[in-house]
Enzyme design. Structure first.
Site, mmCIF file in Angstrom:
data_model
loop_
_atom_site.group_PDB
_atom_site.id
_atom_site.type_symbol
_atom_site.label_atom_id
_atom_site.label_comp_id
_atom_site.label_asym_id
_atom_site.label_seq_id
_atom_site.Cartn_x
_atom_site.Cartn_y
_atom_site.Cartn_z
ATOM 1 N N SER A 288 53.882 14.204 48.388
ATOM 2 C CA SER A 288 54.886 13.149 48.347
ATOM 3 C C SER A 288 54.874 12.317 49.623
ATOM 4 C CB SER A 288 56.285 13.751 48.152
ATOM 5 O OG SER A 288 56.379 14.425 46.926
ATOM 6 N N SER A 289 55.428 11.137 49.528
ATOM 7 C CA SER A 289 55.584 10.281 50.698
ATOM 8 C C SER A 289 56.344 11.039 51.788
ATOM 9 C CB SER A 289 56.361 9.017 50.328
ATOM 10 O OG SER A 289 56.953 8.430 51.458
#
Length: 291
Positions: A77-78
């Site tokens: 994920s970011s």
């Protein structure tokens, strides 16, 4: 770090890590000293072998597995979203944490740093290859104590319950009974929920205030996640508005595709922060799977 003995790649990774932490702090994603230290400590490159360092330390999602049609099944994920969710979760030293969606293992490593000393992390991944990859990366980075389980995350892991904190790193449509049952009294669960009324996924932090009650006093985060998979996977349909925009809707919805395409070209509007603190009670059936 003793840079006189470090390899050039290690020195570069450390510099990029510091730059990422500084950016996340400046943009308000990292708020606490504990999350800052965890991000400074965990070597992301150990969890993304074969990915160049510049990409490893960008603030965007990195897809690590796709299905035969090209849809993302797992990703790193970011870092911005990871930091936001960890701040929501607020794990403390000694906490026992359940993570649904091991993916690369990066989040489990961060959780280990945040719960030391005395904490324990159990992370679940649906696919054996992803679970094996997370285990290998965690070992490579020195996080040998994390318990990695291959299984359906909708069932949690009762053998290690109860959990002081639970964090779901996949898009869910509901909170399965197992997650309720395995959450300790006054525990907290952070979960991205797809809201039908808006079509958006928002990440909520719910505190368990009673046997059948979860309450959120925090403004939820708008986010995007790979959807949950497993025994109770929720099906949806994709509406292509143009070459770059795809809208996900419930399978039973009957959208006016032309109207949606016209709406996508109008100026955006900001609805502002959520004004209510939602309360949830258990549902009789689960509509969640595992990532």
């Amino acid at each position: 770090m003793n840079t006189s003995q470090a390899t050039p790649d290690a020195v570069n990774a450390a510099a990029l890590r510091e730059q990422l932490v500084s950016t996340l702090k400046q943009r308000g994603h990292i708020l606490s000293a504990s999350v800052e230290q965890a991000f400074r400590t965990v070597p992301r490159e150990q969890f993304l072998p074969g990915v160049d360092l510049e990409t490893v330390y960008t603030r965007r999602q990195i897809v690590t597995k796709r299905d035969p049609h090209g849809a993302a099944l797992s990703s790193a994920s970011s870092p911005s979203l990871v930091a936001d969710m960890l701040e929501q979760l607020d794990p403390q030293p000694g906490d026992h944490v359940l993570e649904i969606g091991a993916a690369t293992g990066i989040n489990a490593a961060l959780l280990t740093e945040l719960t030391n000393p005395g904490g324990t992390i159990t992370t679940i991944e649906l696919d054996q290859d992803l679970a094996d990859g997370a285990r290998a990366s965690l070992d490579r980075a020195g996080y040998h104590t994390v318990e990695v389980i291959c299984g359906d995350g909708a069932h949690g892991h009762p053998e290690s319950a109860p959990y002081d904190r639970s964090i779901i790193t996949a898009g869910a449509w509901d909170i399965p009974a197992a997650w309720w049952d395995q959450l300790a009294d006054h525990g907290r669960i952070v979960v991205p929920l797809r809201l039908h009324e808006s079509g958006l996924t928002r990440c909520f932090a719910f505190d368990r205030t009673g046997p059948t009650t979860l309450v959120s006093a925090m403004t939820p985060l708008v986010c995007g996640f790979v959807p949950m998979r497993g025994t109770a996977e929720h099906t949806d349909q994709h509406v292509h508005l143009d070459s770059d925009v795809v809208l996900k809707l419930d399978a039973a919805d009957q959208p006016d595709r032309a109207a949606l395409a016209r709406a996508s070209t109008t100026p955006g509007m900001n609805a502002g922060p959520a004004s209510r603190s939602p309360t949830m009670t258990p549902s009789a059936t689960s509509t969640c799977g595992s990532s």
